[in-house]
Design a protein around this motif. Structure first.
Motif, PDB file in Angstrom:
ATOM      1  N   UNK A   1     -20.422  -5.040  -3.731  1.00 48.29           N
ATOM      2  CA  UNK A   1     -21.561  -4.888  -2.822  1.00 48.29           C
ATOM      3  C   UNK A   1     -22.443  -3.709  -3.229  1.00 48.29           C
TER       4      UNK A   1
ATOM      5  N   UNK B   1     -22.637   0.120  -5.969  1.00 47.02           N
ATOM      6  CA  UNK B   1     -22.006   1.037  -6.913  1.00 47.02           C
ATOM      7  C   UNK B   1     -21.718   2.379  -6.255  1.00 47.02           C
ATOM      8  N   UNK B   2     -20.910   3.165  -6.927  1.00 45.59           N
ATOM      9  CA  UNK B   2     -20.699   4.552  -6.518  1.00 45.59           C
ATOM     10  C   UNK B   2     -21.505   5.462  -7.436  1.00 45.59           C
ATOM     11  N   UNK B   3     -21.854   6.631  -6.941  1.00 44.88           N
ATOM     12  CA  UNK B   3     -22.483   7.642  -7.785  1.00 44.88           C
ATOM     13  C   UNK B   3     -21.398   8.310  -8.613  1.00 44.88           C
TER      14      UNK B   3
ATOM     15  N   UNK C   1     -17.248   2.036 -11.257  1.00 42.84           N
ATOM     16  CA  UNK C   1     -18.483   1.582 -11.899  1.00 42.84           C
ATOM     17  C   UNK C   1     -18.208   0.474 -12.911  1.00 42.84           C
TER      18      UNK C   1
ATOM     19  N   UNK D   1     -17.319  -2.646 -11.050  1.00 39.20           N
ATOM     20  CA  UNK D   1     -18.538  -3.233 -10.485  1.00 39.20           C
ATOM     21  C   UNK D   1     -19.253  -4.088 -11.533  1.00 39.20           C
TER      22      UNK D   1
END
Lengths: 354, 216
Positions: free
Chosen positions: A9, A11-13, A36, A39
């Motif tokens: 849904x 991404x992460x930083x 990441x 994803x």
């Protein structure tokens, strides 16, 4: 083998600010790095970007089947695909057309959509050709059908295996308070990103028009007449192939171009006819020719892949263009010997797989 | 907004590491950048076509006013649903768009290229998910000077909420158990309307390019 649940849904930083010299990298930061990759691996690709065949299909009374040849460059991760076709009908008298089991379709309505869910037989990264057909019944004279779009996408994965094919990263190995060793997590991340030729590779351009038409009650199957017939001895632009924007992924920091693969779906009309199809990049001037030898290609077939150099994205510019200019690829063909024609009915440009 | 440190993949030799060697900070930064670049560059091409001989026109669908021209924008072309990638900041990847169009008689027309989630509404001009082009030429050309979007020729979703849906799928091919997956389903569409007031005004679409881009 562990099945990893990726977050598709969002991404992460990536927390660069917490990865500092002399300090340990926390397990939660390793987790985000792994997330990441998961994803990107799970999202699914567009393996046939939406395209409109540059042709119209004439109709009169009868049952029709139009057959398109589609070149698929699959992701190993993908196990289901969605294929869409969108088409419209026109005629002068307001008759009725039935299409693909949709029932009677008023020819004045805008379009009919068809959707097919396909589960792959086996996971693979090897390209292959498949036939896509549109069937419909027409009940009037002097109408025509135009296909507005064909598009195939891979459905995102809910779980990924943490193996060398699906590339899921099992984040459970990143345990708070424990050092991160090469063989415990870092190696998987390195392998997934070192020379990526699989996750996220792009299909840059795909084109096809019917290479086979079947009409009933007229018994003939019209095969081999599709596509544009080229008789010129000098290269001419093939229908629908005059300059489409193409922009590949950037792999290395200093890259400005990328070598991608191109194939043509074509035939020579007789065993004594030979010809060539080539792809021309407006930015790089590169032309890669595919030779058509009539002795083996009088039936439509996908050629072997040739290398083509095109621009890659410049991630520092607002639209990703190199030098603020679009790289446009044209598809051209010519006859080199014999008296017949060269028929070009489709092509594909894509980033090579593993 | 490239999220990697180096805007490219950094190579490393697997053979230089022992199985239980600790991963040092510099190596971790390289892997972090690689992971980010991998996700950045996994953006996909949504639509790419050009039709010089048989362009798309929806004139037969237009709601015509008493001048015989469409009274309001109508849908001319649409992609189908694709899984729209989302950035770490919660907005979607940008959609780099390009439209090749012409009018049939040189009268003014407006085209709006939009991206919207499967449950989203058609945006108005000036919004971030709509690029508007005004043109009149009867010679097909890639349109320039679009207004709206991100101001640089791209369009995007402010959040994935209008696109999020759950979709049934397989866990794996074997044994084939089913589950659901979050799916950010978007479409790219072309809307347009002749604005010149002339009877028989029509818009023709000769090409569309739409591709995801991480954005600057």
């Amino acid at each position: 083998m562990t099945l990893v649940r990726p977050n598709v849904a969002a991404r992460f930083a990536v927390p660069y600010q917490f990865i500092r010299n002399g300090e340990p990298v926390s397990a939660s930061d390793w987790n985000r790095i792994a997330a990441d990759i998961n994803y990107a691996a799970a999202c699914g690709r567009v393996i046939v970007p939406s395209f409109k065949p540059d042709t119209e299909l004439d109709l009169s009374d009868g049952d029709y089947t139009w057959t398109f040849s589609i070149w698929l460059e699959p992701s190993w991760q993908a196990i289901q695909r969605l294929a869409f076709t969108t088409y419209r009908f026109h005629n002068a008298t307001g008759g009725i057309i039935r299409a693909n089991g949709l029932g009677a379709v008023d020819v004045l309505s805008a379009k009919a959509n068809n959707l097919q869910l396909v589960t792959v037989g086996a996971q693979s990264t090897t390209g292959t050709a498949v036939d896509l057909t549109i069937d419909l019944t027409a009940q009037q004279e002097n109408g025509f059908c135009s296909v507005d779009g064909i598009q195939i996408v891979e459905i995102p994965r809910a779980r990924l295996a943490d193996d060398a094919n699906e590339r899921g990263i099992d984040a459970s190995v990143f345990t708070s308070g424990q050092p991160i060793a090469w063989s415990l997590g870092a190696e998987d991340i390195r392998d997934a990103t070192a020379d990526d030729a699989q996750i996220g590779r792009r299909v840059l351009l795909h084109y096809a028009e019917p290479y086979k038409t079947s009409r009933q009650p007229s018994p003939a199957t019209e095969s081999g007449a599709g596509g544009e017939a080229v008789t010129s001895s000098t290269f001419v632009t093939v229908r629908g192939g005059s300059g489409s924007p193409v922009l590949a992924r950037k792999l290395r920091t200093t890259d400005t171009t990328r070598v991608v693969k191109a194939r043509a779906f074509a035939r020579a009309s007789s065993s004594t006819t030979t010809g060539e199809v080539r792809f021309v990049s407006s930015a790089n001037g590169a032309a890669s020719a595919i030779t058509l030898d009539g002795s083996v290609t009088t039936d439509f077939a996908w050629s072997s892949a040739v290398d083509l150099t095109v621009d890659c994205e410049d991630l520092a510019t607002t639209q990703g263009l190199q030098g603020a200019a679009w790289d446009e690829v044209s598809v051209e063909a010519r006859r080199t010997a014999g008296a017949g024609n060269i028929h070009v009915c489709g092509w594909v440009i894509y980033e090579a797989g593993p | 907004m490239s999220t990697s440190l180096f805007e490219g993949l950094i190579r490393s030799e697997a053979a230089q590491w022992d199985a239980y060697a600790p991963a040092d900070t510099a190596f971790a930064r390289g892997l972090a950048s690689n992971a980010a670049h991998l996700a950045d560059s996994s953006a996909q091409v949504v639509a790419n076509w050009r039709a010089d001989d048989f362009p798309i026109s929806r004139d037969e669908d237009a709601a015509l006013n008493d001048l015989g021209v469409a009274a309001r924008p109508y849908a001319i072309w649409s992609s189908q649903l694709f899984h729209h990638r989302m950035r770490p900041d919660g907005t979607s990847y940008r959609i780099r768009v390009r439209v090749r169009a012409a009018t049939v008689n040189g009268n003014a027309a407006v085209i709006r290229v939009i991206v919207r989630g499967s449950s989203g509404v058609v945006p108005n001009a000036g919004e971030i998910n709509a690029l508007t082009y005004s043109f009149s030429s009867s010679t097909p050309a890639w349109l320039t000077g679009g207004t709206g979007g991100d101001g640089s020729g791209n369009i995007y979703l402010r959040s994935g909420s209008e696109a999020l849906t759950d979709r049934a799928t397989l866990i794996s091919l074997s044994p084939g158990d089913t589950t659901t997956v979050r799916y950010t389903a978007s479409i790219v569409q072309i809307w347009g309307v002749p604005t010149g007031g002339g009877t028989g005004d029509r818009i023709r679409i000769y090409g569309v390019h739409a591709a995801e881009y991480i954005g600057t």
